[in-house]
Design an enzyme around this catalytic site. Structure first.
Site, PDB file in Angstrom:
ATOM      1  N   LYS A  12       3.614   2.699   5.496  1.00  8.86           N
ATOM      2  CA  LYS A  12       2.413   1.983   6.003  1.00  8.86           C
ATOM      3  C   LYS A  12       1.809   0.674   6.099  1.00  8.86           C
ATOM      4  O   LYS A  12       1.696  -0.102   6.837  1.00  8.86           O
ATOM      5  CB  LYS A  12       1.127   2.263   4.975  1.00  8.86           C
ATOM      6  CG  LYS A  12       0.639   3.821   5.211  1.00  8.86           C
ATOM      7  CD  LYS A  12      -0.559   4.603   4.328  1.00  8.86           C
ATOM      8  CE  LYS A  12      -0.304   4.284   2.477  1.00  8.86           C
ATOM      9  NZ  LYS A  12       0.937   4.880   1.941  1.00  8.86           N
TER      10      LYS A  12
ATOM     11  N   SER B 297      -5.161   6.973   0.744  1.00  7.70           N
ATOM     12  CA  SER B 297      -6.219   7.429   1.211  1.00  7.70           C
ATOM     13  C   SER B 297      -6.100   9.286   1.336  1.00  7.70           C
ATOM     14  O   SER B 297      -6.051   9.911   2.781  1.00  7.70           O
ATOM     15  CB  SER B 297      -6.974   7.076   2.460  1.00  7.70           C
ATOM     16  OG  SER B 297      -6.377   6.367   3.236  1.00  7.70           O
TER      17      SER B 297
ATOM     18  N   LEU C 297       1.763   9.004   3.100  1.00  9.30           N
ATOM     19  CA  LEU C 297       1.962   9.546   1.764  1.00  9.30           C
ATOM     20  C   LEU C 297       2.453   8.349   1.280  1.00  9.30           C
ATOM     21  O   LEU C 297       2.983   6.883   1.506  1.00  9.30           O
ATOM     22  CB  LEU C 297       3.056  10.190   1.904  1.00  9.30           C
ATOM     23  CG  LEU C 297       2.380  11.947   2.132  1.00  9.30           C
ATOM     24  CD1 LEU C 297       3.743  12.440   2.617  1.00  9.30           C
ATOM     25  CD2 LEU C 297       1.786  11.987   1.214  1.00  9.30           C
ATOM     26  N   SER C 298       2.551   7.815  -0.455  1.00 10.30           N
ATOM     27  CA  SER C 298       3.485   6.945  -0.917  1.00 10.30           C
ATOM     28  C   SER C 298       5.285   6.762  -0.314  1.00 10.30           C
ATOM     29  O   SER C 298       5.227   7.834   0.077  1.00 10.30           O
ATOM     30  CB  SER C 298       3.536   6.869  -2.106  1.00 10.30           C
ATOM     31  OG  SER C 298       4.081   6.169  -2.758  1.00 10.30           O
TER      32      SER C 298
END
Lengths: 204, 204
Positions: free
Chosen positions: A41, A109, A36-37
């Site tokens: 990441k 993604s 998720l945002s």
């Protein structure tokens, strides 16, 4: 995708990926971070990049910021644009990995099919592909909200926002899962680099 | 191009291009080969790649074959597709060069404006960009016709073929011009590698 033009011949390079890997003294691989945002990441990818570079391993991060401003600047966040975005990034990651680089991609993604397509693309090229699910709960992501995007999405100012009004399809068999709630990026980077060592992609 | 989405922040990597260049012991640069079909661009790029790799310099060739089958498989040879093709390749070359790699692109890239856009993109990123005109006369290219494309174009079976029914706009101030009629790819590769030495991009 079947190439639109048929006037193409696949040319063989005199220099192979194996030659580049010998030069660099490590294997090439794509590390595909998905989540998720606000899940962490990019921070994680940057931490891995830093650790790898300290050890003399050539790494490069493709992320929403540098790719969305350039290669995919013509694409938005509607479903069909997300599909094309991930397709292009998958192709570029494959080229980078073929170039010998340890390539990290940091994109939400959200769709399983798109990630599977990128994996298949790497399989075709006999390039190692590791899917890494940054599995931070949405509550944590929304609480962090580093760019204020969840707030905007909740207010209806942003449409097609993953986890709010667009789905996130959880990976079914990722090579690694990281929950960045109680793990620092540095701790997670250690786990990842150890994984690369254990699988023989980099030297211990 | 102005990004379609405004919800982007440009993130700074902890690892810089300079760090990657130090690791690799050479500078990053894009060598943009341009010229007619059959002019010898790809053969030359492959010869340069081989010479560089022998010297421990990490090089990678993006060419019509590997890119047209993948990243740009959705594009044909109509003028608007050619523009988008070169735009994407320019963005990917920039990413590769940012990754520290000596990147060679081998595409006809017939339109001056498109090549100038790619140069501007590299200038913005303070990345060295060398335009190399493979200036083999069309008569020689057509005589060679390695893929039988000129024959098809003359027969009207191929439309929008550069030099036949689509223009090739000659570079006005390329960094290097190579006429591959009387120069072997190996000789031309020597010239190019010497140029990289003289300009300090690789070690002598």
């Amino acid at each position: 995708m079947i190439p639109k033009s048929q006037n193409l011949t696949q040319s063989e390079s005199q220099v192979s990926r194996a030659d580049r890997e010998r030069l660099l003294r490590h294997r090439a691989v794509t590390l595909w971070f998905t989540g998720l945002s606000g899940s962490g990441k990019s921070t994680l990818a940057r931490a891995v990049e830093a650790r790898l570079m300290e050890r003399g391993v050539l790494a490069y991060v493709l992320d929403g910021d540098n790719v969305r401003h350039g290669l995919c600047a013509d694409l938005g966040f509607a479903p069909e644009d997300r599909v094309e975005n991930i397709r292009r990034i998958g192709e570029v990651a494959k080229l980078f990995a073929d170039g010998g680089v340890i390539t990290m991609t940091s994109f939400i993604s959200p769709y399983r099919k798109d990630r599977d397509n990128v994996r298949a693309l790497h399989d075709q090229g006999q390039l190692p592909f590791l899917e890494i699910h940054v599995n931070t709960p949405i509550e944590t992501c929304e609480q962090r909200d580093p760019k204020g995007l969840y707030k905007k999405a909740r207010a209806g100012e942003l449409k097609n926002f993953t986890g709010i009004d667009d789905p996130y399809e959880v990976p079914l068999s990722p090579e690694l899962t990281i929950d960045a709630t109680n793990t620092t990026p540095q701790q997670a980077a250690v786990i990842l680099v150890e994984y690369l060592e254990k699988t023989g992609l980099i030297r211990a």
